[in-house]
Scaffold this active site. Structure first.
Site, PDB file in Angstrom:
ATOM      1  N   PHE A  13       0.835  -1.210   0.000  1.00 16.01           N
ATOM      2  CA  PHE A  13       0.000   0.000   0.000  1.00 16.01           C
ATOM      3  C   PHE A  13       0.869   1.259   0.000  1.00 16.01           C
ATOM      4  O   PHE A  13       0.465   2.294  -0.483  1.00 16.01           O
ATOM      5  CB  PHE A  13      -0.909  -0.001   1.217  1.00 16.01           C
ATOM      6  CG  PHE A  13      -1.876  -1.150   1.230  1.00 16.01           C
ATOM      7  CD1 PHE A  13      -2.871  -1.232   0.273  1.00 16.01           C
ATOM      8  CD2 PHE A  13      -1.775  -2.157   2.171  1.00 16.01           C
ATOM      9  CE1 PHE A  13      -3.770  -2.292   0.265  1.00 16.01           C
ATOM     10  CE2 PHE A  13      -2.672  -3.217   2.177  1.00 16.01           C
ATOM     11  CZ  PHE A  13      -3.662  -3.296   1.221  1.00 16.01           C
ATOM     12  N   CYS A  14       2.035   1.187   0.614  1.00 17.55           N
ATOM     13  CA  CYS A  14       2.927   2.350   0.677  1.00 17.55           C
ATOM     14  C   CYS A  14       4.360   1.852   0.739  1.00 17.55           C
ATOM     15  O   CYS A  14       4.646   1.047   1.620  1.00 17.55           O
ATOM     16  CB  CYS A  14       2.613   3.198   1.900  1.00 17.55           C
ATOM     17  SG  CYS A  14       3.657   4.659   2.084  1.00 17.55           S
ATOM     18  N   PRO A  15       5.246   2.210  -0.135  1.00 17.96           N
ATOM     19  CA  PRO A  15       5.077   3.260  -1.136  1.00 17.96           C
ATOM     20  C   PRO A  15       4.378   2.810  -2.416  1.00 17.96           C
ATOM     21  O   PRO A  15       4.025   3.655  -3.231  1.00 17.96           O
ATOM     22  CB  PRO A  15       6.516   3.669  -1.446  1.00 17.96           C
ATOM     23  CG  PRO A  15       7.325   2.464  -1.182  1.00 17.96           C
ATOM     24  CD  PRO A  15       6.644   1.736  -0.071  1.00 17.96           C
TER      25      PRO A  15
ATOM     26  N   ILE B 294       7.549  -1.731   1.698  1.00 14.70           N
ATOM     27  CA  ILE B 294       6.628  -1.038   2.610  1.00 14.70           C
ATOM     28  C   ILE B 294       7.303   0.236   3.099  1.00 14.70           C
ATOM     29  O   ILE B 294       8.490   0.457   2.837  1.00 14.70           O
ATOM     30  CB  ILE B 294       6.207  -1.904   3.812  1.00 14.70           C
ATOM     31  CG1 ILE B 294       7.423  -2.414   4.577  1.00 14.70           C
ATOM     32  CG2 ILE B 294       5.330  -3.049   3.373  1.00 14.70           C
ATOM     33  CD1 ILE B 294       7.064  -3.109   5.860  1.00 14.70           C
ATOM     34  N   SER B 295       6.553   1.041   3.840  1.00 15.16           N
ATOM     35  CA  SER B 295       7.046   2.352   4.275  1.00 15.16           C
ATOM     36  C   SER B 295       8.335   2.230   5.075  1.00 15.16           C
ATOM     37  O   SER B 295       8.456   1.377   5.959  1.00 15.16           O
ATOM     38  CB  SER B 295       6.003   3.009   5.173  1.00 15.16           C
ATOM     39  OG  SER B 295       4.738   2.981   4.581  1.00 15.16           O
TER      40      SER B 295
END
Lengths: 76, 379
Positions: A13-15, B294-295
């Site tokens: 979902f992120c990034p 992921i972040s």
């Protein structure tokens, strides 16, 4: 010699797939191919559009069981 | 024979793991069966998210720092002696001061750093707040700013993915309070086709930007900055003028990772669930250092660290792994000087941010202090 790498961005979902591709292209050499795996249908449209806009090569997309494989070649 | 867990990196991830292992392996450590060693780069531990407040004078610098030896459990063998070569074939790490540290289990937690030098002209013309000196410089620039064009420019990859939005909202309120909003134009640029990587956050931010008059340019990947003409240009062919450039520079991992052949760009190929280095069974990776898509955020490091503590304890006590990492990330989002929201997600649950409130903003301010309990492995 050109390399090929795969970014498994399924469920990211992120990034997200395109941000991952942008980051990977910065580290790649000209001629290298990057395959992005994405579970987001939007990536199948967004990635080729962006790649063509900035002058890299869009190699192709395949879809299987809700997963899109989008292949890009670094051109500059 | 005593087993050694070696942690390379003394940031949030490495520190939580070291302290967590000490808390769970007290008996083994007392009996001399397990030793924990950390190789860090500094005597000082910095609370990185606090840097966001420095340009606005909203945090005292002393609040950002603690003595690393006081944050760490005293049973950790801590050396300020950065790793120079990590040899995963021979289970040893050599350091800049010439030490060779052998390990049974290795944790790589070497972090990420901004690299403005990777874009021509960015270091000369840009301001950023991801490092203390740069945040101080930005504070001075904001103090002297009397109006004009500001570009807030975001580059991939970068850590703390909500900070760019936060700084925009804080700038807006800063200029409003200063009475120069009518003389100021803020333009925000983002690498992909929306305002944030997280789609729900982007959908929330767009009408907010429209409401308060923030301009934006999406699909903007910086190619060059011209310090003389004061323009920033993208690979997509757009050029923007600025009086003040605030950039989130592209990041890279630690040089020692690349020099040791462990990962391009300093990012180590890592199993998304076990957090083990691809190809290793006794090397684990935590925080910004992984190549997991992921972040890169403190909370990611924190949740990964919790899993790694359980797995390392389980491996040392029972010879098996305990559990998988589920991709959990939690980020506060400051939506101004007096309001905030938060977002959380994992590999299977999409993010769904709630409406901003003053309460969440206060909670974030409280967490700025509670952080030290997290680092000590207590929260």
């Amino acid at each position: 010699m050109a390399e090929r790498q795969t970014i498994d961005a399924r469920g990211s979902f992120c990034p997200g797939p395109l941000m991952e591709l942008i980051a990977a292209l910065k580290l790649a050499s000209i001629g290298d191919e990057i395959e992005v795996l994405s579970s987001d249908k939007g990536s199948a449209a967004d990635i080729p559009a962006w790649v063509n806009k900035v002058g890299h090569s869009y190699v192709g997309t395949t879809e299987k069981d809700g997963c899109w494989s989008i292949v890009v070649r670094k051109a500059k | 024979m005593s087993k050694t867990v070696l942690i390379v990196g003394g940031g949030l991830a490495g520190t939580i793991i070291a302290n967590g292992l000490c808390r769970q392996l007290g008996d083994e450590m007392r009996r001399g069966e397990v030793g924990i060693t950390m190789l860090g780069t500094s005597e000082t531990h910095m609370y990185q998210p606090g840097l966001l407040y420095v340009p606005f004078g909203r945090i005292r610098e002393a609040e950002l720092f603690r003595d690393q030896r006081k944050v760490l459990d005293r049973r950790v063998n801590f050396f300020v002696d950065p790793a120079k070569h990590i040899d995963v074939e021979h289970n040893q790490v050599t350091t800049e001061q010439g030490r060779t540290v052998k390990y049974d289990y290795l944790v790589l937690a070497t972090g990420a750093r901004p690299m403005p030098q990777n874009i021509p002209g960015m270091r000369e013309a840009g301001h950023w707040f991801y490092e203390l000196d740069a945040a101080r410089k930005l504070r001075d620039a904001l103090n002297g700013f009397t109006g004009g064009k500001i570009v807030v420019n975001v580059n991939a990859p970068h850590k703390c993915p909500v900070a760019p939005l936060e700084v925009v909202f804080m700038l807006y309120e800063h200029f409003k309070a200063k009475g120069i909003l009518d003389k100021t134009e803020i333009t925000y640029t983002y690498p992909i086709g929306r305002l944030h990587a997280l789609e729900p956050v982007a959908h929330w931010a767009k009408p907010e930007f429209d409401r308060i008059g923030i301009k934006y340019e999406t699909f903007f990947n910086t190619e060059t900055v011209d310090p003389e003409k004061k323009t920033i240009s993208s690979m997509e062919g757009v050029s923007l003028p600025f009086d003040l450039l605030i950039t989130i520079p592209p990041h890279a991992g630690a040089q020692v990772i690349e020099d040791s052949g462990l990962g391009k760009g300093g990012w180590v190929p890592t199993n998304t669930k076990t957090l083990s280095r691809e190809g290793s069974t006794n090397v684990f990776v935590c925080g910004d250092t992984t190549n997991i898509p992921i972040s890169k955020a403190g909370s990611t490091a924190h949740f990964e660290a919790d899993v790694l503590i359980d797995n390392l304890v389980s491996l040392l006590q029972e010879g098996r792994m305990a559990r998988d990492y589920d991709g959990k990330v939690f980020c506060f989002v400051e939506t101004g000087m007096n309001s905030g929201t938060y977002v959380w997600f994992n590999y299977t649950t999409p993010p769904n941010p709630g409406p901003p409130s003053q309460m969440i903003h206060w909670f974030k301010l409280a967490y700025n202090r509670l952080y030290w309990l997290s680092a000590r492995g207590l929260l």
